[in-house]
Design an enzyme around this catalytic site. Structure first.
Site, PDB file in Angstrom:
ATOM      1  N   ASN A   1      46.067  27.399  25.342  1.00 27.72           N
ATOM      2  CA  ASN A   1      45.477  28.232  25.945  1.00 27.72           C
ATOM      3  C   ASN A   1      46.995  28.702  26.698  1.00 27.72           C
ATOM      4  O   ASN A   1      48.276  27.736  26.909  1.00 27.72           O
ATOM      5  CB  ASN A   1      44.123  28.661  26.201  1.00 27.72           C
ATOM      6  CG  ASN A   1      44.339  26.671  27.761  1.00 27.72           C
ATOM      7  OD1 ASN A   1      44.949  26.673  28.714  1.00 27.72           O
ATOM      8  ND2 ASN A   1      43.361  26.198  26.956  1.00 27.72           N
TER       9      ASN A   1
ATOM     10  N   ASP B   1      37.736  24.693  23.672  1.00 30.26           N
ATOM     11  CA  ASP B   1      36.313  24.318  23.225  1.00 30.26           C
ATOM     12  C   ASP B   1      36.400  23.747  21.259  1.00 30.26           C
ATOM     13  O   ASP B   1      35.601  22.575  21.604  1.00 30.26           O
ATOM     14  CB  ASP B   1      35.735  24.910  23.257  1.00 30.26           C
ATOM     15  CG  ASP B   1      35.052  26.173  25.090  1.00 30.26           C
ATOM     16  OD1 ASP B   1      34.767  25.119  25.089  1.00 30.26           O
ATOM     17  OD2 ASP B   1      35.341  26.620  24.687  1.00 30.26           O
TER      18      ASP B   1
ATOM     19  N   PRO C   1      34.543  17.451  22.734  1.00 36.57           N
ATOM     20  CA  PRO C   1      34.153  16.962  23.700  1.00 36.57           C
ATOM     21  C   PRO C   1      33.663  17.722  24.889  1.00 36.57           C
ATOM     22  O   PRO C   1      34.962  18.085  24.923  1.00 36.57           O
ATOM     23  CB  PRO C   1      34.463  15.802  24.019  1.00 36.57           C
ATOM     24  CG  PRO C   1      35.778  15.273  22.740  1.00 36.57           C
ATOM     25  CD  PRO C   1      35.772  16.559  22.219  1.00 36.57           C
TER      26      PRO C   1
ATOM     27  N   ILE D   1      34.111  17.447  28.561  1.00 36.48           N
ATOM     28  CA  ILE D   1      34.581  16.356  29.310  1.00 36.48           C
ATOM     29  C   ILE D   1      33.252  16.045  30.365  1.00 36.48           C
ATOM     30  O   ILE D   1      33.004  15.726  31.089  1.00 36.48           O
ATOM     31  CB  ILE D   1      35.768  16.528  30.332  1.00 36.48           C
ATOM     32  CG1 ILE D   1      37.130  16.189  28.882  1.00 36.48           C
ATOM     33  CG2 ILE D   1      36.413  15.221  30.689  1.00 36.48           C
ATOM     34  CD1 ILE D   1      38.412  16.374  28.171  1.00 36.48           C
TER      35      ILE D   1
ATOM     36  N   PHE E   1      35.237  24.062  36.470  1.00 41.56           N
ATOM     37  CA  PHE E   1      35.614  25.569  37.322  1.00 41.56           C
ATOM     38  C   PHE E   1      35.158  26.529  36.341  1.00 41.56           C
ATOM     39  O   PHE E   1      35.110  25.897  34.806  1.00 41.56           O
ATOM     40  CB  PHE E   1      37.109  24.708  36.908  1.00 41.56           C
ATOM     41  CG  PHE E   1      38.161  25.189  38.104  1.00 41.56           C
ATOM     42  CD1 PHE E   1      37.826  24.368  39.217  1.00 41.56           C
ATOM     43  CD2 PHE E   1      39.010  26.084  39.073  1.00 41.56           C
ATOM     44  CE1 PHE E   1      38.502  24.087  39.896  1.00 41.56           C
ATOM     45  CE2 PHE E   1      39.782  26.349  39.877  1.00 41.56           C
ATOM     46  CZ  PHE E   1      39.400  25.103  40.472  1.00 41.56           C
TER      47      PHE E   1
ATOM     48  N   LYS F   1      26.685  28.508  33.947  1.00 40.80           N
ATOM     49  CA  LYS F   1      27.765  26.736  33.467  1.00 40.80           C
ATOM     50  C   LYS F   1      26.683  25.694  34.334  1.00 40.80           C
ATOM     51  O   LYS F   1      27.100  24.599  34.774  1.00 40.80           O
ATOM     52  CB  LYS F   1      28.932  27.057  33.219  1.00 40.80           C
ATOM     53  CG  LYS F   1      29.156  27.824  32.422  1.00 40.80           C
ATOM     54  CD  LYS F   1      31.142  27.728  32.162  1.00 40.80           C
ATOM     55  CE  LYS F   1      31.112  28.437  30.877  1.00 40.80           C
ATOM     56  NZ  LYS F   1      32.881  28.989  31.334  1.00 40.80           N
TER      57      LYS F   1
ATOM     58  N   LYS G   1      25.194  22.835  33.090  1.00 43.27           N
ATOM     59  CA  LYS G   1      26.034  21.352  32.668  1.00 43.27           C
ATOM     60  C   LYS G   1      25.552  19.914  33.619  1.00 43.27           C
ATOM     61  O   LYS G   1      26.744  19.221  34.145  1.00 43.27           O
ATOM     62  CB  LYS G   1      27.548  21.796  33.243  1.00 43.27           C
ATOM     63  CG  LYS G   1      28.251  22.725  31.606  1.00 43.27           C
ATOM     64  CD  LYS G   1      29.302  22.197  31.609  1.00 43.27           C
ATOM     65  CE  LYS G   1      30.178  23.425  30.530  1.00 43.27           C
ATOM     66  NZ  LYS G   1      31.559  23.141  30.362  1.00 43.27           N
TER      67      LYS G   1
HETATM   68  O1  PMT Z   1      46.354  26.297  34.850  1.00 43.61           O
HETATM   69  P1  PMT Z   1      46.365  27.455  35.450  1.00 43.61           P
HETATM   70  O2  PMT Z   1      47.326  28.324  34.916  1.00 43.61           O
HETATM   71  O3  PMT Z   1      46.764  27.314  37.022  1.00 43.61           O
HETATM   72  O4  PMT Z   1      45.315  28.265  35.760  1.00 43.61           O
HETATM   73  C1  PMT Z   1      43.849  27.864  36.068  1.00 43.61           C
HETATM   74  C2  PMT Z   1      42.622  27.979  35.229  1.00 43.61           C
HETATM   75  C3  PMT Z   1      42.145  29.874  35.271  1.00 43.61           C
HETATM   76  C4  PMT Z   1      43.259  27.324  33.673  1.00 43.61           C
HETATM   77  C5  PMT Z   1      41.789  27.102  35.917  1.00 43.61           C
HETATM   78  O5  PMT Z   1      41.314  27.950  37.234  1.00 43.61           O
HETATM   79  C6  PMT Z   1      40.373  27.599  35.252  1.00 43.61           C
HETATM   80  O6  PMT Z   1      39.234  28.487  35.232  1.00 43.61           O
HETATM   81  N1  PMT Z   1      39.924  26.388  34.441  1.00 43.61           N
HETATM   82  C7  PMT Z   1      38.761  26.153  33.778  1.00 43.61           C
HETATM   83  C8  PMT Z   1      38.571  27.125  32.215  1.00 43.61           C
HETATM   84  C9  PMT Z   1      38.325  26.677  31.018  1.00 43.61           C
HETATM   85  O7  PMT Z   1      38.465  26.362  30.589  1.00 43.61           O
HETATM   86  O8  PMT Z   1      36.705  27.094  31.999  1.00 43.61           O
HETATM   87  P2  PMT Z   1      35.263  27.228  30.972  1.00 43.61           P
HETATM   88  O9  PMT Z   1      34.492  28.159  31.846  1.00 43.61           O
HETATM   89  O10 PMT Z   1      36.021  27.218  29.594  1.00 43.61           O
HETATM   90  O11 PMT Z   1      35.523  25.594  30.836  1.00 43.61           O
HETATM   91  C10 PMT Z   1      34.456  25.375  31.754  1.00 43.61           C
HETATM   92  C11 PMT Z   1      34.754  23.436  32.749  1.00 43.61           C
HETATM   93  O12 PMT Z   1      34.282  23.018  31.913  1.00 43.61           O
HETATM   94  C12 PMT Z   1      35.612  23.759  33.304  1.00 43.61           C
HETATM   95  O13 PMT Z   1      35.916  23.059  34.082  1.00 43.61           O
HETATM   96  C13 PMT Z   1      36.341  23.022  31.937  1.00 43.61           C
HETATM   97  O14 PMT Z   1      37.113  22.024  32.131  1.00 43.61           O
HETATM   98  C14 PMT Z   1      34.994  22.297  31.554  1.00 43.61           C
HETATM   99  N2  PMT Z   1      35.506  21.975  30.076  1.00 43.61           N
HETATM  100  C15 PMT Z   1      35.504  23.177  28.812  1.00 43.61           C
HETATM  101  C16 PMT Z   1      35.128  22.636  28.066  1.00 43.61           C
HETATM  102  C17 PMT Z   1      35.558  21.180  27.633  1.00 43.61           C
HETATM  103  N3  PMT Z   1      35.481  20.343  25.967  1.00 43.61           N
HETATM  104  N4  PMT Z   1      35.337  20.184  28.613  1.00 43.61           N
HETATM  105  C18 PMT Z   1      35.042  20.504  29.497  1.00 43.61           C
HETATM  106  O15 PMT Z   1      35.530  20.111  30.481  1.00 43.61           O
END
Ligand code: PMT
Length: 411
Positions: free
Chosen positions: A207, A276, A302, A304, A320, A334, A338
């Site tokens: 991504n 994901d 998984p 995390i 995030f 979320k 979570k």
């Molecule tokens: O890296 P940059 O270019 O500076 O951009 C910043 C960002 C946009 C990437 C960052 O600010 C951000 O939003 N990160 C989270 C991106 C994300 O994957 O969001 P999500 O909604 O898909 O996931 C939710 C949360 O679960 C996140 O904290 C993610 O780290 C966590 N997660 C998701 C999937 C997974 N398999 N394991 C995880 O830990």
């Protein structure tokens, strides 16, 4: 915070006294080092009056060197900031030349260096300047701006120095902590950047995450005195000084590495954009093109963050959420699903969130919310870490709280 402020010879040097005031308002001690050409644009008298310190300009000034030599000055600095930074000083730093006091300090310091370029827009877009900018960034030097707008020469374009307040706010978030701050004695584990999931030996799913947000959060936590462990996906960023960085590629590796350190963590912040799903099977040979349509079977990676927040004795857990629509609604769901202590929502999409220097955040927790207006990721990270520390102590009890040091304050 000790700041060596280098001023070089551009018309934007007339803003230097205002910049000094903004830095001092944030609690910084500012030692000015100006080049000979800077003196064509701003007077020593004005700068001495606002900084409260004698101005340094000459490498061969015996009296000043006896009081604090250039090497001591380089060590004294928590940050070296050059504003305005001309094309000439950028080129000098790239080449490693040290013909004057300022460039000598840049060579001799181990502190973070930040440059706020200011020049005519054609000079800024010249391939030589752009190539110098790239080299400086690869070496971990922070390039702040420049801004786009009308210029002193009467033309319009990219090359204006950022406004002093933005420079001051950004620079005050850069230094690594020196045994002070809200998170002294605490360990913060942070995930950052993207992951890559192999499709075959030459292709992968990933991504747009650059890691900028996560690396800025890591620096901000270190600036508040925390021991920081950063588990980073593949990014093109230098390792921040004083931070324990572990590089991984896939979501499974990030999961393993984060869990290897999690029992030390008081706080876990998941800024990474983790895949994901990953391809179910990865062939040993490159997949051949043999039909019009094809598909890849995907299986979940998984999670995390969810795995950390549901540990028997979890750290204070901050997620995030990157959303393209219904940002707050999806982020809150979320937060609950979570079982997080906090979630940081950002709107992503065309020219937003990913791979940019700025961002805009909404932070949510049970019965609470705080908005952070658009700002650089360095500024946002600093404000976010202050809020995380506040919520962490509110959740865990004030008795675990060290003396709070405000690293910087905003107006
Ligand atoms: O890296 P940059 O270019 O500076 O951009 C910043 C960002 C946009 C990437 C960052 O600010 C951000 O939003 N990160 C989270 C991106 C994300 O994957 O969001 P999500 O909604 O898909 O996931 C939710 C949360 O679960 C996140 O904290 C993610 O780290 C966590 N997660 C998701 C999937 C997974 N398999 N394991 C995880 O830990």
């Amino acid at each position: 915070m000790n700041i060596v402020l280098g001023i070089t010879g551009g018309i934007a040097a007339y803003k230097a006294p205002d910049l000094v005031r903004r830095l001092r308002e944030r609690g910084a001690d500012v030692q000015i080092v100006m080049t000979a050409s800077a003196a064509e644009f701003v007077t020593e008298t004005a700068l001495q009056a606002v900084s409260g310190r004698p101005i340094r300009s000459n490498l061969w000034d015996k009296e000043a060197e006896a009081a604090m030599s250039h090497i001591e000055l380089a060590r004294w600095a928590d940050v070296v900031l050059i504003a305005p930074a001309t094309a000439e000083v950028m080129a000098r730093i790239v080449s490693g030349g040290a013909p004057d006091l300022l460039t000598t300090i840049c060579l001799a310091t181990e502190a973070p260096i930040a440059l706020a370029p200011a020049m005519n827009h054609v000079m800024w877009s010249n391939p030589a300047t752009q190539s110098n900018r790239e080299v400086l960034e690869q070496r971990g030097i922070h390039i702040l701006g420049p801004a786009v707008g009308s210029q002193a020469c009467g033309e319009t374009g990219a090359g204006r120095m950022l406004d002093p307040d933005t420079i001051a706010a950004t620079v005050c978030g850069l230094s690594v902590g020196k045994g002070e701050g809200a998170l002294v004695g605490k360990t913060v584990v942070i995930t950052a950047g993207p992951t890559r999931e192999a499709i075959d030996p030459v292709r992968y799913i990933t991504n747009r995450s650059s890691g900028k947000m996560g690396y800025a959060v890591a620096r901000a936590a270190a600036a508040q005195g925390a021991g920081v462990i950063l588990v980073s996906g593949p990014v093109n960023l230098p390792e921040p000084p004083g931070i324990d960085v572990h590089h991984v590629t896939t979501a499974a590796e990030m999961y393993e590495e984060a869990h290897r350190h999690i029992d030390k963590a008081d706080i876990f912040i998941a800024t990474a954009a983790v895949a994901d799903y990953r391809p179910a099977n990865v062939p040993e040979q490159k997949i051949k093109k043999n039909s019009e349509n094809t598909s890849i079977d995907l299986v979940p990676c998984p999670d995390i963050l969810a795995s950390v927040s549901t540990l028997e004795d979890p750290p204070f857990t901050v997620g995030f959420a990157a959303e393209t629509e219904n940002v707050e609604q999806y982020a809150r769901s979320k937060l609950e699903k979570k079982k997080l202590d906090m979630i940081v929502a950002n709107q992503v999409g065309h020219n937003r969130g990913f791979d940019r220097d700025d961002n805009q955040l909404s932070v949510l927790w049970k019965n609470g919310k705080k908005e952070f207006a658009e700002a650089t990721k360095i500024e946002l990270a600093r404000d976010l870490v202050e809020l995380v520390a506040e919520r962490f102590y509110a959740a865990r009890g004030a008795d675990t709280q060290p003396k709070l040091t405000i690293i910087s304050t905003s107006d």
